[in-house]
Design a protein around this motif. Structure first.
Motif, PDB file in Angstrom:
ATOM      1  N   MET A   1      33.728-108.500   6.757  1.00 19.50           N
ATOM      2  CA  MET A   1      33.822-107.182   6.168  1.00 19.50           C
ATOM      3  C   MET A   1      34.938-106.401   6.856  1.00 19.50           C
ATOM      4  O   MET A   1      34.986-106.285   8.075  1.00 19.50           O
ATOM      5  N   SER A   2      35.850-105.872   6.092  1.00 25.06           N
ATOM      6  CA  SER A   2      36.964-105.118   6.678  1.00 25.06           C
ATOM      7  C   SER A   2      36.659-103.623   6.648  1.00 25.06           C
ATOM      8  O   SER A   2      35.955-103.124   5.788  1.00 25.06           O
ATOM      9  N   LYS A   3      37.212-102.918   7.612  1.00 24.49           N
ATOM     10  CA  LYS A   3      37.075-101.471   7.735  1.00 24.49           C
ATOM     11  C   LYS A   3      38.460-100.875   7.900  1.00 24.49           C
ATOM     12  O   LYS A   3      39.392-101.561   8.301  1.00 24.49           O
ATOM     13  N   THR A   4      38.588 -99.607   7.612  1.00 25.80           N
ATOM     14  CA  THR A   4      39.866 -98.947   7.866  1.00 25.80           C
ATOM     15  C   THR A   4      39.740 -98.062   9.097  1.00 25.80           C
ATOM     16  O   THR A   4      38.675 -97.513   9.388  1.00 25.80           O
ATOM     17  N   ARG A   5      40.821 -97.968   9.810  1.00 25.79           N
ATOM     18  CA  ARG A   5      40.901 -97.135  10.996  1.00 25.79           C
ATOM     19  C   ARG A   5      42.172 -96.303  10.915  1.00 25.79           C
ATOM     20  O   ARG A   5      43.165 -96.694  10.303  1.00 25.79           O
ATOM     21  N   GLN A   6      42.152 -95.169  11.578  1.00 28.76           N
ATOM     22  CA  GLN A   6      43.280 -94.246  11.548  1.00 28.76           C
ATOM     23  C   GLN A   6      44.199 -94.476  12.731  1.00 28.76           C
ATOM     24  O   GLN A   6      43.761 -94.720  13.851  1.00 28.76           O
ATOM     25  N   GLN A   7      45.479 -94.364  12.468  1.00 26.98           N
ATOM     26  CA  GLN A   7      46.501 -94.335  13.503  1.00 26.98           C
ATOM     27  C   GLN A   7      47.187 -92.979  13.408  1.00 26.98           C
ATOM     28  O   GLN A   7      47.461 -92.488  12.310  1.00 26.98           O
ATOM     29  N   ILE A   8      47.452 -92.371  14.559  1.00 30.34           N
ATOM     30  CA  ILE A   8      48.146 -91.084  14.631  1.00 30.34           C
ATOM     31  C   ILE A   8      49.473 -91.305  15.359  1.00 30.34           C
ATOM     32  O   ILE A   8      49.508 -91.891  16.436  1.00 30.34           O
ATOM     33  N   LEU A   9      50.540 -90.830  14.765  1.00 29.93           N
ATOM     34  CA  LEU A   9      51.877 -90.929  15.345  1.00 29.93           C
ATOM     35  C   LEU A   9      52.430 -89.520  15.498  1.00 29.93           C
ATOM     36  O   LEU A   9      52.429 -88.745  14.543  1.00 29.93           O
ATOM     37  N   ILE A  10      52.860 -89.187  16.697  1.00 24.61           N
ATOM     38  CA  ILE A  10      53.459 -87.877  16.958  1.00 24.61           C
ATOM     39  C   ILE A  10      54.934 -88.097  17.276  1.00 24.61           C
ATOM     40  O   ILE A  10      55.264 -88.847  18.192  1.00 24.61           O
ATOM     41  N   LEU A  11      55.778 -87.473  16.474  1.00 19.36           N
ATOM     42  CA  LEU A  11      57.224 -87.581  16.678  1.00 19.36           C
ATOM     43  C   LEU A  11      57.794 -86.197  16.947  1.00 19.36           C
ATOM     44  O   LEU A  11      57.514 -85.250  16.222  1.00 19.36           O
ATOM     45  N   HIS A  12      58.574 -86.097  17.998  1.00 20.88           N
ATOM     46  CA  HIS A  12      59.316 -84.875  18.311  1.00 20.88           C
ATOM     47  C   HIS A  12      60.772 -85.139  17.930  1.00 20.88           C
ATOM     48  O   HIS A  12      61.366 -86.111  18.391  1.00 20.88           O
ATOM     49  N   ALA A  55      59.649 -93.118   9.177  1.00 24.76           N
ATOM     50  CA  ALA A  55      58.215 -93.409   9.302  1.00 24.76           C
ATOM     51  C   ALA A  55      57.521 -93.250   7.949  1.00 24.76           C
ATOM     52  O   ALA A  55      56.656 -94.059   7.574  1.00 24.76           O
ATOM     53  N   MET A  56      57.884 -92.229   7.199  1.00 18.78           N
ATOM     54  CA  MET A  56      57.308 -92.016   5.869  1.00 18.78           C
ATOM     55  C   MET A  56      57.622 -93.199   4.953  1.00 18.78           C
ATOM     56  O   MET A  56      56.769 -93.644   4.184  1.00 18.78           O
ATOM     57  N   ARG A  57      58.828 -93.713   5.042  1.00 18.35           N
ATOM     58  CA  ARG A  57      59.219 -94.867   4.219  1.00 18.35           C
ATOM     59  C   ARG A  57      58.423 -96.113   4.581  1.00 18.35           C
ATOM     60  O   ARG A  57      58.329 -97.046   3.784  1.00 18.35           O
ATOM     61  N   ASP A  58      57.856 -96.123   5.787  1.00 15.48           N
ATOM     62  CA  ASP A  58      57.047 -97.261   6.244  1.00 15.48           C
ATOM     63  C   ASP A  58      55.549 -97.019   6.028  1.00 15.48           C
ATOM     64  O   ASP A  58      54.725 -97.759   6.549  1.00 15.48           O
ATOM     65  N   GLY A  59      55.198 -95.973   5.281  1.00 13.69           N
ATOM     66  CA  GLY A  59      53.804 -95.757   4.924  1.00 13.69           C
ATOM     67  C   GLY A  59      53.055 -94.697   5.701  1.00 13.69           C
ATOM     68  O   GLY A  59      51.869 -94.480   5.459  1.00 13.69           O
ATOM     69  N   TRP A  60      53.707 -94.008   6.619  1.00 10.37           N
ATOM     70  CA  TRP A  60      53.061 -92.934   7.372  1.00 10.37           C
ATOM     71  C   TRP A  60      53.024 -91.665   6.525  1.00 10.37           C
ATOM     72  O   TRP A  60      53.972 -91.359   5.801  1.00 10.37           O
ATOM     73  N   TYR A  84      59.910 -79.239  17.737  1.00  9.65           N
ATOM     74  CA  TYR A  84      59.905 -79.868  16.415  1.00  9.65           C
ATOM     75  C   TYR A  84      58.972 -81.076  16.396  1.00  9.65           C
ATOM     76  O   TYR A  84      59.402 -82.226  16.302  1.00  9.65           O
ATOM     77  N   GLU A  85      57.678 -80.805  16.480  1.00 15.21           N
ATOM     78  CA  GLU A  85      56.657 -81.850  16.541  1.00 15.21           C
ATOM     79  C   GLU A  85      56.054 -82.089  15.156  1.00 15.21           C
ATOM     80  O   GLU A  85      55.566 -81.172  14.515  1.00 15.21           O
ATOM     81  N   TYR A  86      56.094 -83.329  14.731  1.00 13.18           N
ATOM     82  CA  TYR A  86      55.488 -83.749  13.470  1.00 13.18           C
ATOM     83  C   TYR A  86      54.352 -84.707  13.790  1.00 13.18           C
ATOM     84  O   TYR A  86      54.495 -85.601  14.628  1.00 13.18           O
ATOM     85  N   VAL A  87      53.224 -84.519  13.131  1.00 11.19           N
ATOM     86  CA  VAL A  87      52.077 -85.406  13.294  1.00 11.19           C
ATOM     87  C   VAL A  87      51.932 -86.203  12.004  1.00 11.19           C
ATOM     88  O   VAL A  87      51.896 -85.624  10.910  1.00 11.19           O
ATOM     89  N   LEU A  88      51.867 -87.521  12.146  1.00 10.06           N
ATOM     90  CA  LEU A  88      51.738 -88.408  10.998  1.00 10.06           C
ATOM     91  C   LEU A  88      50.496 -89.272  11.177  1.00 10.06           C
ATOM     92  O   LEU A  88      50.034 -89.483  12.304  1.00 10.06           O
ATOM     93  N   GLU A  89      49.972 -89.782  10.057  1.00  9.14           N
ATOM     94  CA  GLU A  89      48.838 -90.677  10.145  1.00  9.14           C
ATOM     95  C   GLU A  89      48.929 -91.733   9.060  1.00  9.14           C
ATOM     96  O   GLU A  89      49.616 -91.566   8.059  1.00  9.14           O
ATOM     97  N   ARG A  90      48.251 -92.836   9.327  1.00  9.36           N
ATOM     98  CA  ARG A  90      48.089 -93.853   8.318  1.00  9.36           C
ATOM     99  C   ARG A  90      46.784 -94.580   8.585  1.00  9.36           C
ATOM    100  O   ARG A  90      46.249 -94.549   9.689  1.00  9.36           O
ATOM    101  N   LYS A  91      46.260 -95.195   7.553  1.00  6.82           N
ATOM    102  CA  LYS A  91      45.035 -95.977   7.668  1.00  6.82           C
ATOM    103  C   LYS A  91      45.433 -97.454   7.659  1.00  6.82           C
ATOM    104  O   LYS A  91      46.281 -97.871   6.873  1.00  6.82           O
ATOM    105  N   VAL A  92      44.817 -98.216   8.552  1.00  8.08           N
ATOM    106  CA  VAL A  92      45.061 -99.649   8.606  1.00  8.08           C
ATOM    107  C   VAL A  92      43.726-100.374   8.492  1.00  8.08           C
ATOM    108  O   VAL A  92      42.680 -99.839   8.887  1.00  8.08           O
TER     109      VAL A  92
END
Length: 95
Positions: A1-12, A55-60, A84-92
């Motif tokens: 059974m697969s689950k999704t988890r969140q990844q958070i990426l912070i880019l300045h 990062a957005m082009r890679d799915g974030w 100039y801090e941006y917070v991004l996330e994606r589910k894996v």
């Protein structure tokens, strides 16, 4: 059974443009097991992505944009946080 988890990426970035250069970054990976190490400051001299747009082009997904700094006259060159801090996330998927 697969689950999704969140990844958070912070880019300045160097400035407010989504295509400007990444100058600092951090990754928090909820897909890693509890005993696996998270990314630490200085782990890499090369940013994970050169810009937020890359990062957005890679799915974030961008979930937080920076509030643009308000510089007082005479204080333009004072040191402080990186503005100039941006917070991004994606589910894996994890197995």
């Amino acid at each position: 059974m697969s689950k999704t988890r969140q990844q958070i990426l912070i880019l300045h970035l160097a400035d407010s443009c989504l295509e400007s250069d990444t100058v600092a970054w951090a990754l928090y990976d909820g897909a890693k097991a509890k005993n696996e190490l998270q990314m630490n400051t200085g782990d890499s001299k090369v940013p994970l992505y050169p810009s937020v747009l890359d990062a957005m082009r890679d799915g974030w997904n961008v979930i937080q944009l920076p509030a643009l700094p308000l510089y007082r006259t005479g204080a333009e060159h004072e040191l402080g946080h990186l503005p100039y801090e941006y917070v991004l996330e994606r589910k894996v998927t994890v197995l």
